[in-house]
Scaffold this motif. Structure first.
Motif, mmCIF file in Angstrom:
data_model
loop_
_atom_site.group_PDB
_atom_site.id
_atom_site.type_symbol
_atom_site.label_atom_id
_atom_site.label_comp_id
_atom_site.label_asym_id
_atom_site.label_seq_id
_atom_site.Cartn_x
_atom_site.Cartn_y
_atom_site.Cartn_z
ATOM 1 N N ASP A 141 0.649 -1.059 0.277
ATOM 2 C CA ASP A 141 -0.150 -0.061 0.100
ATOM 3 C C ASP A 141 0.833 1.711 0.371
ATOM 4 O OD1 ASP A 141 1.198 0.400 2.789
ATOM 5 O OD2 ASP A 141 -1.047 -0.213 3.785
ATOM 6 N N GLU A 142 0.141 2.489 0.464
ATOM 7 C CA GLU A 142 1.213 3.627 0.236
ATOM 8 C C GLU A 142 2.387 3.876 1.168
ATOM 9 O OE1 GLU A 142 0.210 8.297 -0.998
ATOM 10 O OE2 GLU A 142 -1.191 7.436 0.947
ATOM 11 N N THR A 143 1.947 3.295 2.376
ATOM 12 C CA THR A 143 2.934 3.052 3.470
ATOM 13 C C THR A 143 3.833 2.462 2.988
ATOM 14 O OG1 THR A 143 1.387 3.709 4.935
ATOM 15 C CG2 THR A 143 2.898 3.398 5.916
ATOM 16 N N ASP A 144 3.397 1.065 2.554
ATOM 17 C CA ASP A 144 4.531 0.526 1.968
ATOM 18 C C ASP A 144 5.290 0.871 0.806
ATOM 19 O OD1 ASP A 144 3.446 -1.964 4.226
ATOM 20 O OD2 ASP A 144 1.840 -2.123 2.864
ATOM 21 N N LEU A 145 4.856 0.985 -0.037
ATOM 22 C CA LEU A 145 5.997 1.782 -0.700
ATOM 23 C C LEU A 145 6.637 3.508 -0.193
ATOM 24 C CD1 LEU A 145 6.173 1.560 -4.146
ATOM 25 C CD2 LEU A 145 4.881 2.998 -4.019
ATOM 26 N N LEU A 146 5.854 3.690 0.258
ATOM 27 C CA LEU A 146 7.283 5.040 1.284
ATOM 28 C C LEU A 146 8.162 4.178 1.723
ATOM 29 C CD1 LEU A 146 4.410 7.209 2.384
ATOM 30 C CD2 LEU A 146 6.034 8.157 0.672
ATOM 31 N N THR A 147 8.017 3.506 2.971
ATOM 32 C CA THR A 147 9.018 2.776 3.514
ATOM 33 C C THR A 147 9.875 1.855 2.513
ATOM 34 O OG1 THR A 147 7.140 2.240 5.323
ATOM 35 C CG2 THR A 147 9.435 0.984 4.959
ATOM 36 N N LEU A 148 9.540 1.026 1.805
ATOM 37 C CA LEU A 148 10.413 0.821 0.249
ATOM 38 C C LEU A 148 11.398 1.427 -0.460
ATOM 39 C CD1 LEU A 148 11.119 -1.946 -0.784
ATOM 40 C CD2 LEU A 148 9.666 -1.734 -2.229
ATOM 41 N N TYR A 149 10.637 2.573 -0.743
ATOM 42 C CA TYR A 149 11.251 4.438 -1.401
ATOM 43 C C TYR A 149 12.957 4.806 0.038
ATOM 44 C CZ TYR A 149 12.793 7.936 -3.310
ATOM 45 O OH TYR A 149 13.560 9.593 -4.243
ATOM 46 N N VAL A 150 12.821 5.124 1.186
ATOM 47 C CA VAL A 150 13.789 5.049 2.313
ATOM 48 C C VAL A 150 14.489 4.250 2.384
ATOM 49 C CG1 VAL A 150 13.491 5.887 4.881
ATOM 50 C CG2 VAL A 150 11.605 6.375 3.859
ATOM 51 N N TYR A 151 14.068 2.173 2.581
ATOM 52 C CA TYR A 151 15.116 1.772 2.180
ATOM 53 C C TYR A 151 16.084 1.576 1.296
ATOM 54 C CZ TYR A 151 17.052 -2.937 1.392
ATOM 55 O OH TYR A 151 17.080 -4.194 1.724
ATOM 56 N N ALA A 157 14.141 1.104 8.405
ATOM 57 C CA ALA A 157 13.161 1.200 7.651
ATOM 58 C C ALA A 157 11.299 0.528 7.940
ATOM 59 C CB ALA A 157 13.181 0.060 5.887
ATOM 60 N N SER A 158 12.135 -0.343 8.517
ATOM 61 C CA SER A 158 10.948 -0.782 9.525
ATOM 62 C C SER A 158 10.251 0.191 10.991
ATOM 63 C CB SER A 158 10.925 -2.585 10.620
ATOM 64 O OG SER A 158 10.175 -3.135 10.990
ATOM 65 N N ARG A 159 11.813 0.821 10.862
ATOM 66 C CA ARG A 159 10.824 2.031 12.483
ATOM 67 C C ARG A 159 10.249 3.343 11.734
ATOM 68 N NH1 ARG A 159 16.460 2.409 15.875
ATOM 69 N NH2 ARG A 159 16.892 0.778 16.208
ATOM 70 N N VAL A 160 10.071 3.476 10.518
ATOM 71 C CA VAL A 160 9.986 4.212 9.359
ATOM 72 C C VAL A 160 8.478 3.398 8.865
ATOM 73 C CG1 VAL A 160 9.765 5.662 7.738
ATOM 74 C CG2 VAL A 160 12.152 5.389 8.240
ATOM 75 N N HIS A 161 8.102 2.336 9.068
ATOM 76 C CA HIS A 161 7.789 1.762 8.919
ATOM 77 C C HIS A 161 6.415 2.337 9.712
ATOM 78 C CE1 HIS A 161 3.838 -0.818 7.556
ATOM 79 N NE2 HIS A 161 4.361 -0.820 6.723
ATOM 80 N N CYS A 162 6.307 2.124 10.329
ATOM 81 C CA CYS A 162 5.731 2.310 12.304
ATOM 82 C C CYS A 162 5.434 3.341 12.556
ATOM 83 C CB CYS A 162 6.391 1.834 12.861
ATOM 84 S SG CYS A 162 6.694 -0.609 13.170
ATOM 85 N N ALA A 163 6.080 4.476 12.554
ATOM 86 C CA ALA A 163 6.019 5.843 11.981
ATOM 87 C C ALA A 163 5.203 6.212 11.460
ATOM 88 C CB ALA A 163 7.679 6.511 12.183
ATOM 89 N N LEU A 164 5.391 5.809 10.035
ATOM 90 C CA LEU A 164 4.054 6.670 9.104
ATOM 91 C C LEU A 164 2.740 5.464 8.840
ATOM 92 C CD1 LEU A 164 6.575 6.015 6.399
ATOM 93 C CD2 LEU A 164 5.521 8.290 7.371
#
Length: 141
Positions: free
Chosen positions: A45-55, A72-79
């Protein structure tokens, strides 16, 4: 916009090498992978894609795959916790560690000891890519 991208498409949209990402997943280096929880969908989803981009950007900055996956996992939780985030940053903590900070204000004070990601800009960039991909798939049909 609704994303629901499969793994290969998500990697293409986020500029992450699919083959390298599969290896990272195999060694358990990406704990926020969609579908990791039994019964959950394996689409991004959008959050997953944003996180993958950050990764992907963390890898470009020289982080190894395990450390990039951890952040990336921490960013995912934060988002997930702050859907209105304007920015997320990996900040050097006073004790020498690092933490993920979510900024909800566009003019938060600048800190030199951080890696910041402009989530609003990344979201727009990825939305345009996904829209183009959808248009291309529609034209191919």
């Amino acid at each position: 916009m609704r994303f629901d991208l499969w793994l290969a498409d998500a990697c293409r949209m986020a500029d992450v090498s699919y083959d390298d990402f599969i290896l990272t997943i195999a060694v358990g280096g990406y704990p926020c992978l969609p579908g990791a929880v039994p019964g959950s969908p394996r689409t991004f989803d959008e959050t997953d894609l944003l996180t993958l981009y950050v990764y992907g950007r963390l890898l470009t900055f020289g982080f190894d795959v395990l450390r990039a996956g951890e952040y990336a996992s921490r960013v995912h939780c934060a988002l997930k916790a702050s859907a209105d985030a304007i920015s997320v940053a990996i900040v050097l903590a006073p004790h020498g560690g690092k933490r993920v900070v979510v900024e909800l204000e566009p003019h938060a004070p600048a800190r030199t000891e951080k890696i910041a990601f402009d989530i609003s800009a990344i979201r727009k960039f990825l939305n345009r890519r996904v829209e183009r991909r959808c248009e291309e798939q529609t034209q191919d049909q």
